[in-house]
Write a protein that holds these residues in place. Structure first.
Motif, PDB file in Angstrom:
ATOM      1  N   GLY A  15      17.199 -23.005  -7.320  1.00 38.34           N
ATOM      2  CA  GLY A  15      18.337 -23.350  -6.460  1.00 38.34           C
ATOM      3  C   GLY A  15      17.890 -24.169  -5.257  1.00 38.34           C
ATOM      4  N   THR A  30      21.233 -12.597  -1.083  1.00 40.56           N
ATOM      5  CA  THR A  30      20.428 -11.848  -0.108  1.00 40.56           C
ATOM      6  C   THR A  30      20.379 -12.600   1.229  1.00 40.56           C
ATOM      7  OG1 THR A  30      18.347 -12.945  -0.647  1.00 40.56           O
ATOM      8  CG2 THR A  30      18.965 -11.076  -2.034  1.00 40.56           C
ATOM      9  N   GLY A  34      13.948 -17.823  -1.790  1.00 38.64           N
ATOM     10  CA  GLY A  34      12.723 -17.569  -2.567  1.00 38.64           C
ATOM     11  C   GLY A  34      12.941 -16.689  -3.786  1.00 38.64           C
ATOM     12  N   CYS A  37      10.237 -14.732  -5.695  1.00 45.61           N
ATOM     13  CA  CYS A  37       8.946 -15.245  -5.220  1.00 45.61           C
ATOM     14  C   CYS A  37       8.892 -15.111  -3.704  1.00 45.61           C
ATOM     15  CB  CYS A  37       8.772 -16.705  -5.591  1.00 45.61           C
ATOM     16  SG  CYS A  37       9.013 -17.017  -7.324  1.00 45.61           S
ATOM     17  N   GLY A  50       7.451  -9.866  -6.755  1.00 43.30           N
ATOM     18  CA  GLY A  50       7.325  -9.928  -8.217  1.00 43.30           C
ATOM     19  C   GLY A  50       5.881  -9.839  -8.690  1.00 43.30           C
ATOM     20  N   GLY A  52       1.694 -10.855  -8.299  1.00 46.25           N
ATOM     21  CA  GLY A  52       1.037 -12.139  -8.005  1.00 46.25           C
ATOM     22  C   GLY A  52       1.780 -13.327  -8.600  1.00 46.25           C
ATOM     23  N   HIS A  53       2.241 -14.212  -7.746  1.00 47.46           N
ATOM     24  CA  HIS A  53       2.923 -15.424  -8.203  1.00 47.46           C
ATOM     25  C   HIS A  53       2.062 -16.624  -7.869  1.00 47.46           C
ATOM     26  CE1 HIS A  53       6.548 -13.404  -9.386  1.00 47.46           C
ATOM     27  NE2 HIS A  53       7.078 -14.563  -9.719  1.00 47.46           N
ATOM     28  N   THR A 252      21.839 -20.427 -11.047  1.00 45.70           N
ATOM     29  CA  THR A 252      20.471 -20.004 -11.402  1.00 45.70           C
ATOM     30  C   THR A 252      20.443 -18.504 -11.711  1.00 45.70           C
ATOM     31  OG1 THR A 252      19.795 -19.517  -9.115  1.00 45.70           O
ATOM     32  CG2 THR A 252      19.523 -21.782  -9.869  1.00 45.70           C
ATOM     33  N   VAL A 274      10.736  -5.517 -14.914  1.00 45.91           N
ATOM     34  CA  VAL A 274       9.354  -5.216 -14.535  1.00 45.91           C
ATOM     35  C   VAL A 274       9.325  -4.369 -13.265  1.00 45.91           C
ATOM     36  CG1 VAL A 274       7.238  -6.266 -13.614  1.00 45.91           C
ATOM     37  CG2 VAL A 274       8.212  -7.143 -15.715  1.00 45.91           C
ATOM     38  N   GLU A 335       1.639  -3.862 -13.134  1.00 48.10           N
ATOM     39  CA  GLU A 335       2.942  -4.163 -13.761  1.00 48.10           C
ATOM     40  C   GLU A 335       3.248  -3.276 -14.961  1.00 48.10           C
ATOM     41  OE1 GLU A 335       2.616  -8.955 -12.898  1.00 48.10           O
ATOM     42  OE2 GLU A 335       3.122  -8.254 -14.905  1.00 48.10           O
ATOM     43  N   ILE A 377      12.118  -5.844 -10.715  1.00 45.37           N
ATOM     44  CA  ILE A 377      12.778  -7.106 -11.084  1.00 45.37           C
ATOM     45  C   ILE A 377      13.631  -6.813 -12.302  1.00 45.37           C
ATOM     46  CG2 ILE A 377      12.413  -9.518 -11.733  1.00 45.37           C
ATOM     47  CD1 ILE A 377       9.538  -9.020 -10.587  1.00 45.37           C
ATOM     48  N   GLY A 407      17.109 -23.020 -14.724  1.00 47.13           N
ATOM     49  CA  GLY A 407      16.025 -22.187 -14.200  1.00 47.13           C
ATOM     50  C   GLY A 407      15.528 -21.220 -15.258  1.00 47.13           C
ATOM     51  N   ARG A 408      14.500 -20.482 -14.896  1.00 49.76           N
ATOM     52  CA  ARG A 408      13.871 -19.560 -15.855  1.00 49.76           C
ATOM     53  C   ARG A 408      14.878 -18.564 -16.428  1.00 49.76           C
ATOM     54  NH1 ARG A 408       8.270 -16.659 -15.967  1.00 49.76           N
ATOM     55  NH2 ARG A 408       8.762 -14.559 -16.618  1.00 49.76           N
ATOM     56  N   TYR A 409      15.749 -18.071 -15.576  1.00 50.56           N
ATOM     57  CA  TYR A 409      16.683 -17.038 -16.040  1.00 50.56           C
ATOM     58  C   TYR A 409      17.990 -17.643 -16.531  1.00 50.56           C
ATOM     59  CZ  TYR A 409      12.995 -14.477 -13.994  1.00 50.56           C
ATOM     60  OH  TYR A 409      11.733 -14.024 -13.732  1.00 50.56           O
ATOM     61  N   GLN A 415       9.234 -20.027 -17.755  1.00 46.38           N
ATOM     62  CA  GLN A 415       8.713 -21.117 -16.932  1.00 46.38           C
ATOM     63  C   GLN A 415       8.347 -20.610 -15.549  1.00 46.38           C
ATOM     64  OE1 GLN A 415      11.924 -24.033 -17.067  1.00 46.38           O
ATOM     65  NE2 GLN A 415      12.602 -23.478 -15.027  1.00 46.38           N
ATOM     66  N   GLY A 416       7.406 -21.313 -14.922  1.00 50.06           N
ATOM     67  CA  GLY A 416       6.900 -20.889 -13.622  1.00 50.06           C
ATOM     68  C   GLY A 416       7.619 -21.584 -12.471  1.00 50.06           C
TER      69      GLY A 416
HETATM   70  C1  LIG Z   1       6.519 -10.488 -13.378  1.00 53.08           C
HETATM   71  C2  LIG Z   1       6.619 -11.976 -13.180  1.00 53.08           C
HETATM   72  C3  LIG Z   1       5.480 -12.693 -12.857  1.00 53.08           C
HETATM   73  C4  LIG Z   1       5.565 -14.071 -12.675  1.00 53.08           C
HETATM   74  N1  LIG Z   1       4.440 -14.742 -12.327  1.00 53.08           N
HETATM   75  C5  LIG Z   1       4.500 -16.061 -12.070  1.00 53.08           C
HETATM   76  C6  LIG Z   1       3.342 -16.769 -11.633  1.00 53.08           C
HETATM   77  O1  LIG Z   1       2.251 -16.203 -11.478  1.00 53.08           O
HETATM   78  N2  LIG Z   1       3.477 -18.105 -11.381  1.00 53.08           N
HETATM   79  C7  LIG Z   1       4.663 -18.781 -11.523  1.00 53.08           C
HETATM   80  O2  LIG Z   1       4.709 -19.991 -11.269  1.00 53.08           O
HETATM   81  N3  LIG Z   1       5.770 -18.130 -11.940  1.00 53.08           N
HETATM   82  C8  LIG Z   1       5.724 -16.799 -12.210  1.00 53.08           C
HETATM   83  N4  LIG Z   1       6.852 -16.132 -12.603  1.00 53.08           N
HETATM   84  C9  LIG Z   1       8.086 -16.918 -12.791  1.00 53.08           C
HETATM   85  C10 LIG Z   1       8.832 -17.207 -11.499  1.00 53.08           C
HETATM   86  O3  LIG Z   1       9.125 -15.977 -10.879  1.00 53.08           O
HETATM   87  C11 LIG Z   1      10.114 -17.968 -11.834  1.00 53.08           C
HETATM   88  O4  LIG Z   1       9.814 -19.182 -12.469  1.00 53.08           O
HETATM   89  C12 LIG Z   1      10.948 -18.290 -10.605  1.00 53.08           C
HETATM   90  O5  LIG Z   1      11.131 -17.146  -9.819  1.00 53.08           O
HETATM   91  C13 LIG Z   1      12.305 -18.799 -11.037  1.00 53.08           C
HETATM   92  O6  LIG Z   1      13.071 -19.039  -9.893  1.00 53.08           O
HETATM   93  P1  LIG Z   1      14.643 -19.034  -9.958  1.00 53.08           P
HETATM   94  O7  LIG Z   1      15.117 -19.637  -8.700  1.00 53.08           O
HETATM   95  O8  LIG Z   1      15.097 -19.668 -11.221  1.00 53.08           O
HETATM   96  O9  LIG Z   1      15.065 -17.493 -10.076  1.00 53.08           O
HETATM   97  P2  LIG Z   1      15.072 -16.343  -8.977  1.00 53.08           P
HETATM   98  O10 LIG Z   1      13.804 -16.333  -8.213  1.00 53.08           O
HETATM   99  O11 LIG Z   1      15.452 -15.104  -9.703  1.00 53.08           O
HETATM  100  O12 LIG Z   1      16.242 -16.753  -7.973  1.00 53.08           O
HETATM  101  C14 LIG Z   1      17.604 -16.482  -8.206  1.00 53.08           C
HETATM  102  C15 LIG Z   1      18.304 -16.319  -6.865  1.00 53.08           C
HETATM  103  O13 LIG Z   1      19.687 -16.050  -7.104  1.00 53.08           O
HETATM  104  C16 LIG Z   1      20.120 -15.031  -6.212  1.00 53.08           C
HETATM  105  N5  LIG Z   1      21.277 -14.358  -6.807  1.00 53.08           N
HETATM  106  C17 LIG Z   1      21.283 -13.477  -7.839  1.00 53.08           C
HETATM  107  N6  LIG Z   1      22.544 -13.083  -8.108  1.00 53.08           N
HETATM  108  C18 LIG Z   1      23.357 -13.741  -7.243  1.00 53.08           C
HETATM  109  C19 LIG Z   1      24.768 -13.774  -7.049  1.00 53.08           C
HETATM  110  N7  LIG Z   1      25.592 -13.057  -7.813  1.00 53.08           N
HETATM  111  N8  LIG Z   1      25.264 -14.572  -6.065  1.00 53.08           N
HETATM  112  C20 LIG Z   1      24.428 -15.332  -5.290  1.00 53.08           C
HETATM  113  N9  LIG Z   1      23.086 -15.337  -5.442  1.00 53.08           N
HETATM  114  C21 LIG Z   1      22.557 -14.560  -6.409  1.00 53.08           C
HETATM  115  C22 LIG Z   1      18.907 -14.131  -6.085  1.00 53.08           C
HETATM  116  O14 LIG Z   1      18.979 -13.331  -4.917  1.00 53.08           O
HETATM  117  C23 LIG Z   1      17.774 -15.151  -6.045  1.00 53.08           C
HETATM  118  O15 LIG Z   1      17.509 -15.573  -4.733  1.00 53.08           O
HETATM  119  C24 LIG Z   1       6.804 -14.755 -12.828  1.00 53.08           C
HETATM  120  C25 LIG Z   1       7.945 -14.027 -13.141  1.00 53.08           C
HETATM  121  C26 LIG Z   1       7.860 -12.660 -13.320  1.00 53.08           C
HETATM  122  C27 LIG Z   1       9.086 -11.900 -13.660  1.00 53.08           C
END
Ligand SMILES: Cc1cc2nc3c(=O)[nH]c(=O)nc-3n(C[C@H](O)[C@H](O)[C@H](O)COP(=O)(O)OP(=O)(O)OC[C@H]3O[C@@H](n4cnc5c(N)ncnc54)[C@H](O)[C@@H]3O)c2cc1C
Length: 436
Positions: A15, A30, A34, A37, A50, A52-53, A252, A274, A335, A377, A407-409, A415-416
């Motif tokens: 985002g 929130t 981040g 992360c 989460g 070590g990232h 995202t 996790v 973990e 998580i 995004g990843r989710y 994806q990182g």
């Molecule tokens: C255990 C674990 C280890 C990892 N290790 C690594 C690593 O070592 N290196 C690496 O590069 N990547 C790693 N990753 C992957 C990394 O965490 C993701 O790629 C990254 O966090 C994706 O970011 P995102 O913004 O897509 O998702 P998120 O970080 O999940 O961000 C989503 C955002 O949306 C917000 N949100 C949720 N619901 C709502 C809602 N209803 N309304 C408004 N806001 C909302 C959340 O609060 C959050 O801020 C790991 C992941 C996990 C689970």
């Protein structure tokens, strides 16, 4: 003046990338950027929500950008498989450290096991990745029964919370298979630069410094949770009760949650949550605790963890200043995986913490636990069933309503951070062009 109303949901790295590139307003549930992360301190130890990232992958463009926002250091991966010897299959390997990935370091298993594993791999000759089979079948086909029993089965039992018997194989770069590297490794000449995270970068001031610096250039409304989306009237319903009309939306959120709040579908693919136990510890004065690895994959733990990471072996600044000696103290992340919807109760959690501390002490990996802080998580690893087209179907249905799930989710993929940031920037830029 924009031609359309476009918004972003979530201020994680995806985002933030979209917000940075487009200037569109971000709604974040929130009070900080981040997402998962984020680093924080507890009793002087630096931990992350989460675990070590470490920022791996990424092309020059994205790495330069990250460095511009927050100066990073580069590290070279030191990771290994650690056998506790708790299972019949792993008894003979008790307390052995085998460099990651194990399939490329067969020599370290000893001549007898190594030659048996190599024979099975060579006889199989059927290396392929296919969406038609399960991860269990894929692992057996590629690595043979012996390595499957010693490592892949018990590890994936823990890492996927048993789902590996039902889900499709994961992106092969997490479990790389290359016959030349397997043979070289069996002969004692392992190729060290294999896998998706051979080297990585990490911000000198912690991961949240990167998120906060990018967020300074974004237009984010914090504590604004998206509760519902009316796809017919194209309205966002936020937690403060406000209704907002949109033309385009970048989301995202985890895809399963987005589908539910739009009313499009309650169907979902499997996912795992996790539990991370962040631990500040005193280390014993023994050889085993001074292994120096950044993280260990553990296939046969008794309390169920699959990875023990050492923030302080990556960088000693994860330790409090007064204890900044990584030979004596450790900042750890441990973990555990749970099937989606199976969150442990407070009582279960207390038991897990107690058992884990005892187990790590028994192996000589820790002496005393000084602080422990659990984090959770909910949607951590997303999986797909063999032959499923749920993802493609769902993304299409959302796109028909001008909702882009990224995004990843959002895309239910592996994806990182670097890729997530880049994807956000890319989608944000395209929609900005459309808006102008
Ligand atoms: C255990 C674990 C280890 C990892 N290790 C690594 C690593 O070592 N290196 C690496 O590069 N990547 C790693 N990753 C992957 C990394 O965490 C993701 O790629 C990254 O966090 C994706 O970011 P995102 O913004 O897509 O998702 P998120 O970080 O999940 O961000 C989503 C955002 O949306 C917000 N949100 C949720 N619901 C709502 C809602 N209803 N309304 C408004 N806001 C909302 C959340 O609060 C959050 O801020 C790991 C992941 C996990 C689970």
């Amino acid at each position: 003046m924009s031609a359309y109303n476009t918004f972003i949901i979530g201020a994680g790295f995806t985002g933030l990338g979209a917000g940075l590139a487009s200037g569109f307003k971000i709604f974040e549930a929130t009070d900080k950027p981040g997402g998962i992360c984020a680093s924080y301190r507890k009793e002087g130890f630096r931990f992350e929500i989460g675990g070590g990232h470490w920022i791996f992958g990424g092309d020059k463009f994205i790495l330069d950008l990250i460095n511009k926002f927050s100066k990073c250091k580069r590290y070279f991966r030191k990771s290994a498989v650690f056998f506790t010897g708790n299972l019949e299959e792993t008894k003979k390997l008790k307390f052995k450290f085998i460099d990651y990935p194990i399939q490329n370091n067969l020599y370290a298993l000893g001549d007898k096991i190594a030659s048996q594993v190599l024979k099975e791999i060579l006889l199989n000759k059927k290396s392929y990745i296919s969406n038609d089979i399960t991860m269990e079948e894929w692992l057996k086909i590629n690595f043979g029964q012996t390595l499957f029993s010693i490592f892949f089965a018990p590890f994936h039992e823990r890492y996927t919370a048993g789902l590996y018997k039902e889900i499709a194989p994961q992106d092969p770069y997490k479990t790389p298979f290359d016959i030349k590297s397997v043979i070289d490794g069996a002969l004692g000449n392992p190729n060290k630069s294999v896998g998706y995270n051979v080297s990585f970068i990490y911000p000198e001031d912690g991961l949240d410094s990167l998120a906060w610096e990018i967020a300074k250039l974004c237009n984010t409304q914090y504590e604004s949770k998206l509760e519902k989306i009316d796809i017919e009237t194209k309205t966002l319903i936020l937690s403060d009760g406000k209704d907002i009309k949109f033309d385009f939306l970048i989301s995202t959120l985890p895809l399963n949650k987005l589908l539910k709040i739009t009313g499009i579908s309650n169907e979902e693919e499997p996912y795992t949550s996790v539990l991370v136990l962040n631990m500040g510890v005193e280390l014993p004065d023994n050889k085993i605790s001074k292994h120096g690895f950044h993280w260990l994959y553990v296939p046969d733990s008794l309390s169920g963890f699959h990875r023990v990471g050492y923030y302080s072996n990556v960088d000693p600044t994860f330790l409090p200043e007064r204890l900044r000696n990584p030979e004596k103290y450790g900042s750890l992340y441990i973990e555990f995986a749970f099937r989606g919807g199976e969150k442990p109760s407070d009582e279960d959690l207390r038991e897990i913490i107690e058992k884990t501390e005892d187990e790590l002490r028994e192996y000589g990996l820790i002496k005393k636990c000084l602080v422990v802080d659990p984090t959770w998580i909910e949607v951590a690893y997303t999986w797909r069933k063999p032959r499923s087209n749920w993802l493609e179907k769902s993304l299409d249905k959302l796109a028909e309503k001008n909702i882009f799930s990224i995004g990843r989710y959002g895309r239910w993929s592996f994806q990182g951070i670097a890729e997530s940031l880049k994807e956000g920037i890319w989608v944000g830029s395209v929609l900005k062009l459309k808006n102008s």
